[in-house]
Design a protein around this motif. Sequence first.
Motif, PDB file in Angstrom:
ATOM      1  N   GLU A   1      34.212  34.278   3.564  1.00 39.52           N
ATOM      2  CA  GLU A   1      34.968  34.101   4.849  1.00 39.52           C
ATOM      3  C   GLU A   1      35.614  35.438   5.055  1.00 39.52           C
ATOM      4  OE1 GLU A   1      37.956  31.358   3.674  1.00 39.52           O
ATOM      5  OE2 GLU A   1      36.768  29.568   4.274  1.00 39.52           O
ATOM      6  N   GLY A   2      35.756  36.420   4.293  1.00 40.88           N
ATOM      7  CA  GLY A   2      36.246  37.610   4.872  1.00 40.88           C
ATOM      8  C   GLY A   2      35.155  38.423   5.319  1.00 40.88           C
ATOM      9  N   PHE A   3      33.791  38.496   4.789  1.00 40.18           N
ATOM     10  CA  PHE A   3      32.888  39.052   5.162  1.00 40.18           C
ATOM     11  C   PHE A   3      32.610  38.785   6.637  1.00 40.18           C
ATOM     12  CE2 PHE A   3      28.260  39.571   5.995  1.00 40.18           C
ATOM     13  CZ  PHE A   3      27.936  40.903   5.695  1.00 40.18           C
ATOM     14  N   LYS A   4      32.663  37.520   7.012  1.00 34.45           N
ATOM     15  CA  LYS A   4      32.323  37.260   8.270  1.00 34.45           C
ATOM     16  C   LYS A   4      33.490  37.493   9.323  1.00 34.45           C
ATOM     17  CE  LYS A   4      29.437  33.221   7.047  1.00 34.45           C
ATOM     18  NZ  LYS A   4      29.286  31.754   7.147  1.00 34.45           N
ATOM     19  N   SER A   5      34.809  37.438   8.626  1.00 34.90           N
ATOM     20  CA  SER A   5      35.916  37.778   9.474  1.00 34.90           C
ATOM     21  C   SER A   5      36.099  39.341   9.780  1.00 34.90           C
ATOM     22  CB  SER A   5      37.262  37.106   8.890  1.00 34.90           C
ATOM     23  OG  SER A   5      38.335  37.636   9.757  1.00 34.90           O
ATOM     24  N   ILE A   6      35.855  40.114   8.651  1.00 33.25           N
ATOM     25  CA  ILE A   6      36.103  41.583   9.071  1.00 33.25           C
ATOM     26  C   ILE A   6      35.113  42.099   9.939  1.00 33.25           C
ATOM     27  CG2 ILE A   6      35.881  43.717   7.702  1.00 33.25           C
ATOM     28  CD1 ILE A   6      38.406  42.409   6.980  1.00 33.25           C
ATOM     29  N   PHE A   7      34.042  41.793   9.789  1.00 30.62           N
ATOM     30  CA  PHE A   7      32.696  42.238  10.811  1.00 30.62           C
ATOM     31  C   PHE A   7      32.449  41.470  11.901  1.00 30.62           C
ATOM     32  CE2 PHE A   7      32.427  43.877   6.353  1.00 30.62           C
ATOM     33  CZ  PHE A   7      32.627  45.192   6.617  1.00 30.62           C
ATOM     34  N   ARG A   8      33.115  40.477  12.125  1.00 29.00           N
ATOM     35  CA  ARG A   8      32.907  39.547  13.358  1.00 29.00           C
ATOM     36  C   ARG A   8      31.632  38.834  13.442  1.00 29.00           C
ATOM     37  NH1 ARG A   8      32.911  41.011  18.385  1.00 29.00           N
ATOM     38  NH2 ARG A   8      32.125  43.109  18.004  1.00 29.00           N
ATOM     39  N   PHE A   9      31.435  38.252  12.087  1.00 24.83           N
ATOM     40  CA  PHE A   9      30.212  37.507  12.046  1.00 24.83           C
ATOM     41  C   PHE A   9      30.556  35.839  11.891  1.00 24.83           C
ATOM     42  CE2 PHE A   9      28.539  41.274   9.520  1.00 24.83           C
ATOM     43  CZ  PHE A   9      28.170  41.894  10.591  1.00 24.83           C
ATOM     44  N   GLN A  10      31.532  35.347  12.654  1.00 29.33           N
ATOM     45  CA  GLN A  10      32.049  34.072  12.602  1.00 29.33           C
ATOM     46  C   GLN A  10      31.405  33.247  13.818  1.00 29.33           C
ATOM     47  OE1 GLN A  10      36.350  35.232  12.385  1.00 29.33           O
ATOM     48  NE2 GLN A  10      36.269  33.599  10.679  1.00 29.33           N
ATOM     49  N   CYS A  11      29.767  33.276  13.708  1.00 29.07           N
ATOM     50  CA  CYS A  11      29.196  32.569  14.749  1.00 29.07           C
ATOM     51  C   CYS A  11      29.068  31.348  14.505  1.00 29.07           C
ATOM     52  CB  CYS A  11      27.769  33.337  14.818  1.00 29.07           C
ATOM     53  SG  CYS A  11      26.988  32.653  16.007  1.00 29.07           S
ATOM     54  N   SER A  12      29.256  30.482  15.775  1.00 28.86           N
ATOM     55  CA  SER A  12      29.247  29.223  15.554  1.00 28.86           C
ATOM     56  C   SER A  12      27.574  28.548  15.668  1.00 28.86           C
ATOM     57  CB  SER A  12      29.845  28.398  16.836  1.00 28.86           C
ATOM     58  OG  SER A  12      31.206  28.889  17.041  1.00 28.86           O
ATOM     59  N   HIS A  13      26.766  29.338  16.233  1.00 33.57           N
ATOM     60  CA  HIS A  13      25.374  28.810  16.311  1.00 33.57           C
ATOM     61  C   HIS A  13      24.659  30.194  16.144  1.00 33.57           C
ATOM     62  CE1 HIS A  13      26.764  24.859  17.799  1.00 33.57           C
ATOM     63  NE2 HIS A  13      27.373  25.677  18.708  1.00 33.57           N
ATOM     64  N   PRO A  14      24.385  30.669  14.707  1.00 30.74           N
ATOM     65  CA  PRO A  14      23.737  31.826  14.700  1.00 30.74           C
ATOM     66  C   PRO A  14      22.106  31.882  14.818  1.00 30.74           C
ATOM     67  CG  PRO A  14      24.518  30.816  12.535  1.00 30.74           C
ATOM     68  CD  PRO A  14      25.203  30.215  13.546  1.00 30.74           C
ATOM     69  N   ASN A  15      21.601  30.872  14.877  1.00 31.25           N
ATOM     70  CA  ASN A  15      20.133  30.420  15.120  1.00 31.25           C
ATOM     71  C   ASN A  15      19.834  30.117  16.647  1.00 31.25           C
ATOM     72  OD1 ASN A  15      19.247  31.118  12.433  1.00 31.25           O
ATOM     73  ND2 ASN A  15      20.282  29.358  11.893  1.00 31.25           N
ATOM     74  N   ASN A  16      20.811  30.286  17.426  1.00 31.99           N
ATOM     75  CA  ASN A  16      20.639  29.708  18.924  1.00 31.99           C
ATOM     76  C   ASN A  16      19.765  30.743  19.560  1.00 31.99           C
ATOM     77  OD1 ASN A  16      21.006  28.191  21.123  1.00 31.99           O
ATOM     78  ND2 ASN A  16      22.985  29.019  21.622  1.00 31.99           N
TER      79      ASN A  16
END
Length: 357
Positions: free
Chosen positions: A142-157
Amino acid sequence: MNLQQKIKSLPSTPGVYLMKDSYGTILYVGKSKELKKRVQSYFRSSTVHAPKIKRLVTHVSDLDHIVTDTEFEAFLLEWQLIQEYKPHYNRKMKSPQGFIYLTIPKNREYRSLKITTQPMNSEKFHCFGPYTSRKTVVRAIEGFKSIFRFQCSHPNNKKSRCLNYSLGLCNGLCLGGAALEAYDRMLDMLIAHLEHQDNGLVELVNNKMEEAAEKLEFEEAARYRNYRNILNSLFYKEEVIHFTEENHKLAIVEEIDEETGKVFFIQRTDVVYAEKFAFGDGMESLKVKISEHLSTPSTEPPFQAVTKFEIDKAQIIYSYLNSGNCRYVIIDDSWLDEENERMLLEQLNGLLPEKNA
């Protein structure tokens, strides 16, 4: 003697306690440096008790305890008894599901970070662990995604911006292109960090922390600091495993009081000898015991990977060695030869308190 009387009569010494129900079944095994203080804490009314503790206390009807000379022995005895009795409330330690792995696919357009309970095929996945704390691994992801703004709802869209993009939580993974390339670069840095190949990810987080502090954005700086600590904590389990795989022979001395100590000889994760002794008597007799109880290279088993069964015990030993509560030395095989007895004795004498050395 009823339960309350047993609790009041507990000694304030290191040891292990066994909580039982009305049928005599062991519900929980615990350890403490001060038995009486620890056990009493369960039965004090407190709003901070976890639900598991509250449920446990309602079922406890009897109590046994075993006194140990040192806290280290209490840790090891607790582990041994949990393996033997498998108490219901010690489920986390006895269950193989307590060990988890962080896995990252090697060949996918979008490589997601996943938690698994079994190691994955090394040809298809980067696999790190095993870890005993799911919470730590979840926080790392969660920290990896939060720190670098990788909290994507649909990463394969790759067609439209996700909701998190509009909230500033996603860098655009949902659109692919440069955002996906940035994600891959950072993921490669994370893999290199976990493989001990490169410390660039921690340095990057440190730089972000310092920049935030210079701007007086202290909450943001604290967020980076906390994530750095989580990243470093992922190393710990692997350090335990590597240390154990080296099959060290250890001599450990823990002080009981100013005049007395206890020595432990450990081979890999097995305590092969333990004895109280007076510091004033020196280490001459213990030198002989080492030759009797620690195997020579010719009798050692071949390399063995650390098993799940060993992990908790290995962690107890490794944590203890790094706690500052003992003195220890790794016994070199050459010291076990008769011609090197003086070297062995010098190393053992180094385990004595300074006034007795």
